[in-house]
Design a protein around this motif. Structure first.
Motif, PDB file in Angstrom:
ATOM      1  N   ARG A  26       1.108  -1.247  -0.018  1.00  0.00           N
ATOM      2  CA  ARG A  26      -0.115  -0.079  -0.091  1.00  0.00           C
ATOM      3  C   ARG A  26       0.989   1.352   0.013  1.00  0.00           C
ATOM      4  O   ARG A  26       0.347   2.539  -0.344  1.00  0.00           O
ATOM      5  N   TYR A  27       2.173   1.142   0.414  1.00  0.00           N
ATOM      6  CA  TYR A  27       2.863   2.320   0.578  1.00  0.00           C
ATOM      7  C   TYR A  27       4.095   2.404  -0.316  1.00  0.00           C
ATOM      8  O   TYR A  27       4.760   3.390  -0.429  1.00  0.00           O
ATOM      9  N   TRP A  28       4.501   1.223  -0.812  1.00  0.00           N
ATOM     10  CA  TRP A  28       5.633   1.084  -1.462  1.00  0.00           C
ATOM     11  C   TRP A  28       5.729   0.252  -2.652  1.00  0.00           C
ATOM     12  O   TRP A  28       5.270  -0.990  -2.760  1.00  0.00           O
ATOM     13  N   ASN A  29       6.203   0.795  -3.882  1.00  0.00           N
ATOM     14  CA  ASN A  29       6.415  -0.129  -5.095  1.00  0.00           C
ATOM     15  C   ASN A  29       7.896  -0.029  -5.259  1.00  0.00           C
ATOM     16  O   ASN A  29       8.650   0.675  -5.704  1.00  0.00           O
ATOM     17  N   PRO A  30       8.506  -1.519  -5.272  1.00  0.00           N
ATOM     18  CA  PRO A  30       9.837  -1.790  -5.602  1.00  0.00           C
ATOM     19  C   PRO A  30      10.289  -1.144  -6.896  1.00  0.00           C
ATOM     20  O   PRO A  30      11.546  -0.799  -6.897  1.00  0.00           O
ATOM     21  N   GLU A  31       9.458  -1.279  -7.863  1.00  0.00           N
ATOM     22  CA  GLU A  31       9.809  -0.894  -9.098  1.00  0.00           C
ATOM     23  C   GLU A  31       9.923   0.397  -9.207  1.00  0.00           C
ATOM     24  O   GLU A  31      10.342   1.022 -10.386  1.00  0.00           O
ATOM     25  N   SER A  32       9.651   1.483  -8.405  1.00  0.00           N
ATOM     26  CA  SER A  32       9.783   2.769  -8.538  1.00  0.00           C
ATOM     27  C   SER A  32      11.184   3.292  -8.422  1.00  0.00           C
ATOM     28  O   SER A  32      11.439   4.380  -8.667  1.00  0.00           O
ATOM     29  N   ASP A  33      11.933   2.365  -7.915  1.00  0.00           N
ATOM     30  CA  ASP A  33      13.252   2.587  -7.491  1.00  0.00           C
ATOM     31  C   ASP A  33      13.635   3.744  -6.311  1.00  0.00           C
ATOM     32  O   ASP A  33      14.634   4.404  -6.399  1.00  0.00           O
ATOM     33  N   GLU A  34      12.552   4.051  -5.901  1.00  0.00           N
ATOM     34  CA  GLU A  34      12.409   5.007  -4.686  1.00  0.00           C
ATOM     35  C   GLU A  34      12.607   4.348  -3.433  1.00  0.00           C
ATOM     36  O   GLU A  34      11.950   3.080  -3.264  1.00  0.00           O
ATOM     37  N   PRO A  35      13.096   4.506  -2.432  1.00  0.00           N
ATOM     38  CA  PRO A  35      13.341   4.175  -0.974  1.00  0.00           C
ATOM     39  C   PRO A  35      11.878   4.343  -0.317  1.00  0.00           C
ATOM     40  O   PRO A  35      11.294   5.150  -0.843  1.00  0.00           O
ATOM     41  N   ILE A  36      11.643   3.655   0.471  1.00  0.00           N
ATOM     42  CA  ILE A  36      10.447   3.903   1.598  1.00  0.00           C
ATOM     43  C   ILE A  36      10.767   5.265   2.251  1.00  0.00           C
ATOM     44  O   ILE A  36      11.889   5.254   2.870  1.00  0.00           O
ATOM     45  N   ALA A  37       9.842   6.160   2.061  1.00  0.00           N
ATOM     46  CA  ALA A  37      10.289   7.429   2.617  1.00  0.00           C
ATOM     47  C   ALA A  37       9.838   7.163   4.245  1.00  0.00           C
ATOM     48  O   ALA A  37       8.992   6.326   4.816  1.00  0.00           O
TER      49      ALA A  37
END
Length: 507
Positions: free
Chosen positions: A339-350
């Protein structure tokens, strides 16, 4: 001449034997006098006591102490190790009494039975009163929301890097994960605490010395050449010297007004700000304001490193163990993370997203509760102390309040792995707060506990999302082993495979 020597030995040997026997008897009487009516061994070996059983099988040794203490109304048991009378405390109420009385005329927190010889005098846990308060106040800026958010991105980059290497090592076979978790934690701690200041060759030497230190923790305190304890003590001196150089480089960078990128930067930034403030009040140059030396800061950084290393490794491997044996919990974690993080976004969990992952945090806290990494927190009685109406702890006693035992008192079905107990709806975290002692209590409560929980949450979130895993279960694999924190006996052996289409780069 030979005849004279033989006559001398013949004449005085009985006296020497009698003297030794008298000393041994006095030692035994002294032990029994301190033991009084408490449960524990009635006869102990001279000087070494039960050190052999402690070193060869610590799990059995401490389980026996716990069982003895639990069997009595007071919740206390005794033993004798290396000339030291020890007291084991099962009772949560009495453990709190120890934690609440850490002061020169009561209990001295030692962290390890022979910690002062190993860590040196600089350690935060050996401090009292105003000095202790001042240091904790100065440490506080290292764990502000801004600092923790900086660390969060570092932690995730290193977790992803190591998970990739784990998959390569696994390659269809089961692998033990404890040492891999330890290595990941060591790199994480090094990078979070001293960031860019620990270069390649220095980091390699640092890792070698830290391994010497780790080995020495579990050995008898024989401070002689060739013994593991001596190697560990010398390794600590080298580690502190290395961290001192990191503090020097950080000060230069912060004086130039650069943004903090690691813990020592945040600490140095606050140190410089405080010195400038005092200098302005006193009308002098900030260089003349008294402050911590770089070596002192290096010593404190080592304390942080030790606190963050083995305890965290313990929690990571137990998290894998319990997620594997509780698939419904694992699926809830995966659902929440998605619900909060998509690994494929290449962004870390904020950091803001991490704060919203309430169930993942509940899982982390339940792991720490049910398998408190540092099962006991050793203290030394600086003076005679009236622990109960009927029992006074003799001066010099090593006292072991059991954090592990407290975790199984009060909570509903305490033997059950149940993260929901830490959600707002259940309120167990509030109602039984006094029994959750994994981070200590009182003035010496762990100053970095939010950092520790964040790290465990990030690992649980990323490991669960990126990896499919299955423990290789054999009889006794989940039994507790001391290394020195507690871990599964099989070092958490598991099969791993990739469960995502593409690993995040988190660049």
């Amino acid at each position: 001449m030979e005849s004279l020597r033989a006559n001398f030995v013949s004449e005085y040997t009985p006296y020497l034997i009698a003297l030794v026997a008298l000393l041994l008897l006095l030692e035994q009487i002294s032990y029994l006098k301190r033991k009084r009516f408490l449960p524990g061994p009635t006869l102990v070996l001279p000087f070494i006591g039960n050190a052999i059983s402690l070193v060869t099988n610590p799990t059995r040794f401490w389980d026996a102490q716990s069982s003895l203490a639990k069997s009595t109304p007071l919740g206390i048991s005794t033993n004798y190790v290396i000339g030291k009378f020890i007291l084991y405390i099962y009772s949560t109420e009495l453990s709190h009494k120890v934690f609440a009385n850490v002061r020169p005329d009561a209990f001295h927190l030692v962290g390890h039975p022979f910690g002062k010889k190993l860590f040196g005098e600089h350690n935060l846990i050996y401090m009292f009163g105003q000095d202790h308060k001042d240091l904790r106040r100065r440490i506080a800026p290292n764990f502000t929301p801004k600092a923790l958010a900086t660390y969060t991105s570092i932690q995730q980059r290193i977790i992803v890097k190591h998970l990739k290497s784990w998959l390569q090592k696994a390659d269809g076979k089961s692998i033990p994960l404890r040492i891999l978790c330890r290595d990941m934690n060591l790199e994480t701690s090094q990078t979070v605490f001293v960031g860019p200041y620990l270069g390649g060759e220095a980091r390699d030497r640092f890792n070698i010395d830290y391994n010497f230190f780790n080995v020495g923790l579990m050995k008898l305190p024989i401070d002689l050449p060739g013994f593991a304890f001596r190697n560990a003590r010398l390794a600590v001196e080298r580690l502190v010297e290395t961290l001192k150089l990191c503090a020097e480089e950080s000060e230069t960078k912060m004086q130039n007004g650069e943004e903090p990128t690691c813990l020592i930067d945040f600490w140095m930034q606050e140190n410089l700000r405080e010195r400038a403030e005092i200098a302005e009040k006193e009308g002098c140059d900030s260089e003349k304001v008294s402050s911590y030396s770089h070596r002192e800061l290096g010593g404190h950084l080592f304390d942080f490193l030790f606190a963050a290393q083995d305890a965290s490794t313990s929690s990571l491997v137990w998290a894998i163990t319990f997620l594997d044996s509780h698939p419904q919990v694992l699926e809830r974690v995966r659902g929440e993370v998605e619900r909060y993080w998509n690994p494929e976004s290449d962004e870390p969990i904020a950091a803001e997203q991490l704060r919203e992952m309430k169930f993942t945090e509940a899982v982390a806290r339940e792991v720490v509760r049910i398998r408190a990494p540092a099962t006991m927190v050793p203290h030394i009685a600086g003076e005679d102390f009236a622990l109960t109406e009927n029992y006074v702890i003799p001066k010099g006693t090593i006292v072991f309040p059991s954090v592990f035992d407290s975790s199984f008192q009060g909570f509903i079905e305490p033997d059950r792995f149940d993260p929901d107990r830490f959600l707002e709806e259940r309120q167990e975290a509030r109602v039984y707060k006094k029994n959750f002692l994994a981070f200590g209590a009182g003035a010496h409560q762990c100053v970095g506990q939010r950092y520790a929980i964040n790290h465990l949450m990030l690992f649980i979130a990323m490991f669960s999302t990126l990896i499919d895993f299955k423990r290789e279960r054999v009889d006794g694999c989940d039994d507790i082993a001391y290394v020195p924190t507690i871990v599964p006996k099989d070092d958490c052996k598991a099969f791993l495979s990739d469960r995502c289409r593409r690993f995040p780069s988190l660049s």
